[in-house]
Design a protein around this motif. Sequence first.
Motif, PDB file in Angstrom:
ATOM      1  N   GLU A  39     -59.212  -2.905   7.505  1.00 26.73           N
ATOM      2  CA  GLU A  39     -57.778  -2.619   7.556  1.00 26.73           C
ATOM      3  C   GLU A  39     -57.314  -2.080   6.216  1.00 26.73           C
ATOM      4  N   GLU A  40     -56.572  -0.980   6.297  1.00 24.97           N
ATOM      5  CA  GLU A  40     -56.073  -0.334   5.085  1.00 24.97           C
ATOM      6  C   GLU A  40     -54.829  -1.067   4.594  1.00 24.97           C
ATOM      7  N   LYS A  41     -54.783  -1.382   3.289  1.00 20.95           N
ATOM      8  CA  LYS A  41     -53.638  -2.090   2.717  1.00 20.95           C
ATOM      9  C   LYS A  41     -52.523  -1.093   2.462  1.00 20.95           C
ATOM     10  N   LYS A  42     -51.332  -1.400   2.972  1.00 13.62           N
ATOM     11  CA  LYS A  42     -50.200  -0.503   2.844  1.00 13.62           C
ATOM     12  C   LYS A  42     -49.599  -0.636   1.448  1.00 13.62           C
ATOM     13  N   GLU A  43     -49.254   0.515   0.856  1.00 15.72           N
ATOM     14  CA  GLU A  43     -48.612   0.516  -0.464  1.00 15.72           C
ATOM     15  C   GLU A  43     -47.097   0.608  -0.286  1.00 15.72           C
ATOM     16  N   TYR A  44     -46.381  -0.203  -1.043  1.00  9.13           N
ATOM     17  CA  TYR A  44     -44.918  -0.200  -1.007  1.00  9.13           C
ATOM     18  C   TYR A  44     -44.401   0.338  -2.336  1.00  9.13           C
ATOM     19  N   ARG A  45     -43.447   1.224  -2.231  1.00  9.30           N
ATOM     20  CA  ARG A  45     -42.857   1.827  -3.433  1.00  9.30           C
ATOM     21  C   ARG A  45     -41.337   1.905  -3.277  1.00  9.30           C
ATOM     22  N   ILE A  46     -40.669   1.747  -4.398  1.00  4.95           N
ATOM     23  CA  ILE A  46     -39.218   1.952  -4.422  1.00  4.95           C
ATOM     24  C   ILE A  46     -38.914   2.970  -5.514  1.00  4.95           C
ATOM     25  N   LYS A  47     -37.821   3.679  -5.312  1.00  6.19           N
ATOM     26  CA  LYS A  47     -37.441   4.721  -6.250  1.00  6.19           C
ATOM     27  C   LYS A  47     -36.570   4.114  -7.349  1.00  6.19           C
ATOM     28  N   VAL A  48     -37.002   4.254  -8.591  1.00  9.77           N
ATOM     29  CA  VAL A  48     -36.257   3.764  -9.743  1.00  9.77           C
ATOM     30  C   VAL A  48     -36.142   4.917 -10.726  1.00  9.77           C
ATOM     31  N   GLN A  49     -34.928   5.334 -11.009  1.00 11.33           N
ATOM     32  CA  GLN A  49     -34.635   6.442 -11.920  1.00 11.33           C
ATOM     33  C   GLN A  49     -35.465   7.682 -11.584  1.00 11.33           C
ATOM     34  N   GLY A  50     -35.541   7.962 -10.286  1.00  8.43           N
ATOM     35  CA  GLY A  50     -36.195   9.177  -9.837  1.00  8.43           C
ATOM     36  C   GLY A  50     -37.710   9.078  -9.708  1.00  8.43           C
ATOM     37  N   GLN A  51     -38.278   7.930 -10.009  1.00  8.13           N
ATOM     38  CA  GLN A  51     -39.728   7.774  -9.911  1.00  8.13           C
ATOM     39  C   GLN A  51     -40.067   6.690  -8.899  1.00  8.13           C
ATOM     40  N   LEU A  52     -41.141   6.907  -8.148  1.00  9.38           N
ATOM     41  CA  LEU A  52     -41.605   5.898  -7.189  1.00  9.38           C
ATOM     42  C   LEU A  52     -42.474   4.880  -7.927  1.00  9.38           C
ATOM     43  N   ILE A  53     -42.078   3.622  -7.807  1.00  9.96           N
ATOM     44  CA  ILE A  53     -42.769   2.535  -8.494  1.00  9.96           C
ATOM     45  C   ILE A  53     -43.432   1.650  -7.443  1.00  9.96           C
ATOM     46  N   PRO A  54     -44.730   1.347  -7.607  1.00  9.54           N
ATOM     47  CA  PRO A  54     -45.393   0.456  -6.647  1.00  9.54           C
ATOM     48  C   PRO A  54     -44.884  -0.984  -6.809  1.00  9.54           C
ATOM     49  N   VAL A  55     -44.613  -1.632  -5.658  1.00 11.55           N
ATOM     50  CA  VAL A  55     -44.124  -3.014  -5.658  1.00 11.55           C
ATOM     51  C   VAL A  55     -44.804  -3.775  -4.535  1.00 11.55           C
ATOM     52  N   THR A  56     -44.610  -5.089  -4.527  1.00 14.89           N
ATOM     53  CA  THR A  56     -45.175  -5.909  -3.451  1.00 14.89           C
ATOM     54  C   THR A  56     -44.319  -5.731  -2.197  1.00 14.89           C
ATOM     55  N   GLU A  57     -44.851  -6.157  -1.093  1.00 17.22           N
ATOM     56  CA  GLU A  57     -44.113  -6.066   0.173  1.00 17.22           C
ATOM     57  C   GLU A  57     -42.826  -6.888   0.094  1.00 17.22           C
ATOM     58  N   GLU A  58     -42.882  -8.067  -0.532  1.00 18.74           N
ATOM     59  CA  GLU A  58     -41.716  -8.936  -0.652  1.00 18.74           C
ATOM     60  C   GLU A  58     -40.603  -8.244  -1.456  1.00 18.74           C
ATOM     61  N   VAL A  59     -40.953  -7.639  -2.568  1.00 22.86           N
ATOM     62  CA  VAL A  59     -39.964  -6.935  -3.389  1.00 22.86           C
ATOM     63  C   VAL A  59     -39.397  -5.755  -2.609  1.00 22.86           C
ATOM     64  N   TYR A  60     -40.259  -5.019  -1.932  1.00 18.83           N
ATOM     65  CA  TYR A  60     -39.842  -3.871  -1.141  1.00 18.83           C
ATOM     66  C   TYR A  60     -38.816  -4.276  -0.074  1.00 18.83           C
ATOM     67  N   LEU A  61     -39.122  -5.329   0.695  1.00 22.43           N
ATOM     68  CA  LEU A  61     -38.233  -5.780   1.761  1.00 22.43           C
ATOM     69  C   LEU A  61     -36.903  -6.296   1.194  1.00 22.43           C
ATOM     70  N   THR A  62     -36.950  -7.057   0.108  1.00 21.41           N
ATOM     71  CA  THR A  62     -35.738  -7.583  -0.523  1.00 21.41           C
ATOM     72  C   THR A  62     -34.861  -6.447  -1.027  1.00 21.41           C
ATOM     73  N   TYR A  63     -35.498  -5.458  -1.673  1.00 28.68           N
ATOM     74  CA  TYR A  63     -34.765  -4.312  -2.219  1.00 28.68           C
ATOM     75  C   TYR A  63     -34.025  -3.568  -1.107  1.00 28.68           C
ATOM     76  N   TYR A  64     -34.700  -3.280  -0.013  1.00 33.32           N
ATOM     77  CA  TYR A  64     -34.066  -2.512   1.056  1.00 33.32           C
ATOM     78  C   TYR A  64     -33.064  -3.347   1.863  1.00 33.32           C
ATOM     79  N   ARG A  65     -33.236  -4.673   1.893  1.00 35.68           N
ATOM     80  CA  ARG A  65     -32.201  -5.518   2.492  1.00 35.68           C
ATOM     81  C   ARG A  65     -30.922  -5.443   1.658  1.00 35.68           C
ATOM     82  N   MET A  66     -31.098  -5.500   0.329  1.00 31.76           N
ATOM     83  CA  MET A  66     -29.933  -5.401  -0.564  1.00 31.76           C
ATOM     84  C   MET A  66     -29.263  -4.040  -0.418  1.00 31.76           C
ATOM     85  N   LYS A  67     -30.074  -2.978  -0.341  1.00 32.89           N
ATOM     86  CA  LYS A  67     -29.531  -1.629  -0.172  1.00 32.89           C
ATOM     87  C   LYS A  67     -28.736  -1.534   1.127  1.00 32.89           C
ATOM     88  N   ARG A  68     -29.302  -2.074   2.208  1.00 32.44           N
ATOM     89  CA  ARG A  68     -28.634  -2.025   3.503  1.00 32.44           C
ATOM     90  C   ARG A  68     -27.347  -2.838   3.479  1.00 32.44           C
TER      91      ARG A  68
END
Length: 139
Positions: free
Chosen positions: A2-31
């Motif tokens: 199974e391929e491990k999925k990479e999660y990234r969030i955009k910070v100051q125009g750059q995609l930064i790799p993050v954990t799944e937990e950080v990714y989900l929390t970030y997008y919940r806050m955005k929503r």
Amino acid sequence: MEEKKEYRIKVQGQLIPVTEEVYLTYYRMKRRELHLEEKDTAHGVFYYSAMDTEEINGEDAIPDRTSPRLEDMVMDKLVAEKLHQCLAQLTKEEQELIFTLFFQNKSEHQVSRETGIAQKTIHNRKVRVLARLKKLIEK
């Protein structure tokens, strides 16, 4: 495998790799933020920051309710000046009585004890002086 999925969030125009937990929390806050903005728009909420320009901060347009108004300060000063002019027209004894009762905050009883003059006499003089002051102020 199974391929491990990479999660990234955009910070100051750059995609930064993050954990799944950080990714989900970030997008919940955005929503949540987006939801609150939509709700504010639907209810007609206005933000003073919408009035910001390069020269002016929109929040500066909010009136300061805790500070005295300029008009009130001017009126207080004019009334105080008028009062002092009228006090100057009283006799020396009348001025001393007003000063003692109102500026030194002494009671009629205290003045009576200090001067030996009956409290009722002090009271009658005060009433007469205040009536005279009122007439002078109303001129």
